[in-house]
Design an enzyme around this catalytic site. Structure first.
Site, PDB file in Angstrom:
ATOM      1  N   GLU A 233       0.667  -1.342  -0.502  1.00 12.47           N
ATOM      2  CA  GLU A 233      -0.143  -0.053   0.091  1.00 12.47           C
ATOM      3  C   GLU A 233       1.220   1.225   0.306  1.00 12.47           C
ATOM      4  O   GLU A 233       0.443   2.285   0.846  1.00 12.47           O
ATOM      5  CB  GLU A 233      -1.464   0.150   1.382  1.00 12.47           C
ATOM      6  CG  GLU A 233      -1.467  -1.087   0.544  1.00 12.47           C
ATOM      7  CD  GLU A 233      -3.297  -1.090   2.594  1.00 12.47           C
ATOM      8  OE1 GLU A 233      -2.964  -0.032   2.630  1.00 12.47           O
ATOM      9  OE2 GLU A 233      -4.164  -1.610   1.823  1.00 12.47           O
TER      10      GLU A 233
ATOM     11  N   GLU B  43      -5.019  -8.148  -0.205  1.00 10.12           N
ATOM     12  CA  GLU B  43      -6.163  -8.070   1.082  1.00 10.12           C
ATOM     13  C   GLU B  43      -7.195  -8.344   0.292  1.00 10.12           C
ATOM     14  O   GLU B  43      -8.019  -7.326  -0.337  1.00 10.12           O
ATOM     15  CB  GLU B  43      -5.774  -6.858   1.588  1.00 10.12           C
ATOM     16  CG  GLU B  43      -3.943  -7.141   2.245  1.00 10.12           C
ATOM     17  CD  GLU B  43      -3.912  -6.048   3.276  1.00 10.12           C
ATOM     18  OE1 GLU B  43      -4.625  -5.214   3.713  1.00 10.12           O
ATOM     19  OE2 GLU B  43      -2.863  -5.809   3.137  1.00 10.12           O
TER      20      GLU B  43
END
Ligand code: AHR
Length: 499
Positions: free
Chosen positions: A173, A292
């Site tokens: 991320e 995720e």
């Protein structure tokens, strides 16, 4: 009664399911590792300190791949802290979750544990505070047989054979301002590309994942992928996707439809990756690593963000309801519908942290409601994904406008029948589904299990761990190549068709 129809035909093939679609995620966060998978002194602990009750549930869940060690955690992690004699390992301040990291579990312990539950590791390297050197050293430690400084150190630490970790995430991320070492798309793209080059020189057999956006609401979504892939395309194999959904207020109708948003998100990332491919006149097509995904009640996390620094604090331990289990089923359907491009999926996370498995320190381990659709889809959703072309009644949502009541996909397994995964999103009415099975002469409905309940908020707890479990329904007969199924209101179902 609401009515829908669908057709299951081997001609409508989407692609083969990569078993890694049923991956999970273990992050050094909250109680996922400590008092989750690992708890020396627990009555079921192995000599290495891993909970056998949790390992057994992980085996039953059916997770052939586990992403490790983060997550936001990896962006401040020094992997070398987790090797060598445990008593010499430092306790560090983890800034991602403002926790104390004792490093009692590191790569060597984790590899042993993952092998014991039959899973391969998808390893992440730190591209937040670190870079090329730490990544190439880590890969050398894990994958080279010996004869170099880091590979010999692994052997000295007790692992004679290399781990052969195939898939590596280039950071986590990195578009998120919350990330330690957050970067612009160009800064990240350059670093990821150079790290990938060095890693491939260490071990040319690896696969690499470039960070996509943290979610589709990021202001840079789309342009992030285009820039990052513009810099990294030739060095990477996958672009990552992350998505978490939650019910907002009492708007359950919208929440139940979130897999449509997931479908659109996947389509958008595929389009962007293919745009970069076209601009560069490239042959290679990138895959998606949806590493995720889950239901996460982020609102509840806000109160946990600034707690006192301590070891293994209970973080984001969402307790999942029947509704959440149904939504997880639709998210799995979304991944399956894109099986031609989505090759890796990791439900985040495995234990305690927004997880299908919960534990009490020193006590029991139990299955959340969401365990069940995952385990059954992982078990029966292997083979060829088939589009089923549903014709469904629609309902109106505040978030996504009109959406279909029925969500369905089928998977045909060679010599082992066909599995239909079907969700009725209606909160009030059963749904009859007329299924055209003419392409499968001689097939019958062998079983129909469902997750549904009079109380859509029912949950499993330590005191009542089997409050919500899949129930078997009476199976209807196939007549003239057609069968009519009945899906209870607000339900997830697995229907098995066998010869
Ligand atoms: O899974 C929990 C966290 O969610 C991960 O650490 C991070 O990557 C994401 O924002």
């Amino acid at each position: 009664m609401l009515q829908a129809s669908l057709t299951i035909d081997p001609a409508f093939s989407v692609g083969e399911v990569d078993p890694r679609l049923y991956g999970s995620f273990v992050e050094h966060m909250g109680r996922c590792v400590y008092t989750g998978i690992y708890e020396p002194g627990h009555p079921t602990a192995s000599p290495e300190g891993f909970r056998e009750d949790v390992a057994e549930l992980a085996r039953e869940l059916g997770v052939p791949l586990i992403r490790y060690p983060g997550g936001n955690f990896v962006s401040g992690y020094r992997w070398e802290d987790g090797i060598g004699p445990v008593e010499d390992r430092p306790t560090r301040l983890d800034l991602a979750w403002r926790s104390l990291e004792t490093n009692r579990v590191g790569v060597d312990e984790f590899q042993k544990w993952a092998a014991g539950i039959g899973a391969e590791t998808m390893m992440a390297v730190n591209l937040g505070t670190r870079g090329i050197d730490a990544a190439r050293d880590f890969l050398e430690y894990c994958n080279l047989p010996g004869g170099t400084y880091w590979s010999d150190l692994r052997r000295k630490n007790g692992a004679e054979q290399p781990y052969g970790i195939k898939t590596w995430c280039l950071g986590n991320e990195m578009d998120g301002p919350w990330q330690i070492g957050h970067k612009t798309a160009y800064e990240y793209g350059r670093l990821a590309n150079e790290t990938a080059k060095a890693m491939r020189l260490v071990d040319p057999s690896i696969e690499l994942v470039a960070c996509g956006s943290s979610n589709s609401s990021m202001p840079t979504f789309g342009s992030w992928e285009a820039t990052v892939l513009g810099e990294t395309y030739d060095q990477v194999d996958y672009v990552s996707m992350h998505a978490y959904y939650e019910q907002r207020g009492d708007d359950r109708d919208s929440f139940l439809a979130c897999a449509l948003d997931m479908d659109r998100f996947i389509d958008a990332v595929i389009s962007t990756a293919d745009h970069v491919r076209a601009v560069g006149r490239r042959k290679k097509r990138l895959g998606i690593s949806f590493d995720e995904w889950n239901v996460w009640y982020l609102k509840r996390f806000e109160g946990e963000a600034n707690l006192a620094i301590r070891e293994a604090p209970p973080l984001i331990e969402d307790v999942y309801s029947v509704t959440d289990a149904v939504v997880v089923g639709t998210m799995l359907n979304s991944l399956l519908r894109h099986a031609d491009r989505v090759k890796i999926g990791c439900q985040a996370q495995l234990v305690n942290v927004i997880a299908p498995i919960m534990t009490a320190p020193g006590g029991a381990a139990w299955k959340q409601t969401t365990f069940h659709p995952f385990a059954l889809t992982s078990k029966y959703g292997r083979g060829t994904v088939l589009r089923v072309e549903p014709a469904s009644p629609l309902y109106e949502t505040k978030w996504l406008g009109e959406v279909p009541v029925l969500d369905a996909v089928a998977v045909a397994t060679p010599d082992d029948g066909v599995s239909l995964f079907a969700v009725n999103r209606s909160q009030t009415s059963p749904l009859t589904v007329d299924v055209d099975l003419r392409a499968w002469p001689g097939y019958r409905v062998a079983s129909h299990v469902t997750i549904a309940d009079d109380d859509p908020d029912a949950v499993n707890t330590a005191a009542d761990p089997e409050r919500v479990v899949p129930r078997s329904l009476v199976v209807p007969a196939v007549d003239g190549g057609r069968v009519t199924l009945e899906l209870p209101a607000l339900s997830w179902s697995l229907i098995r068709l066998e010869e």
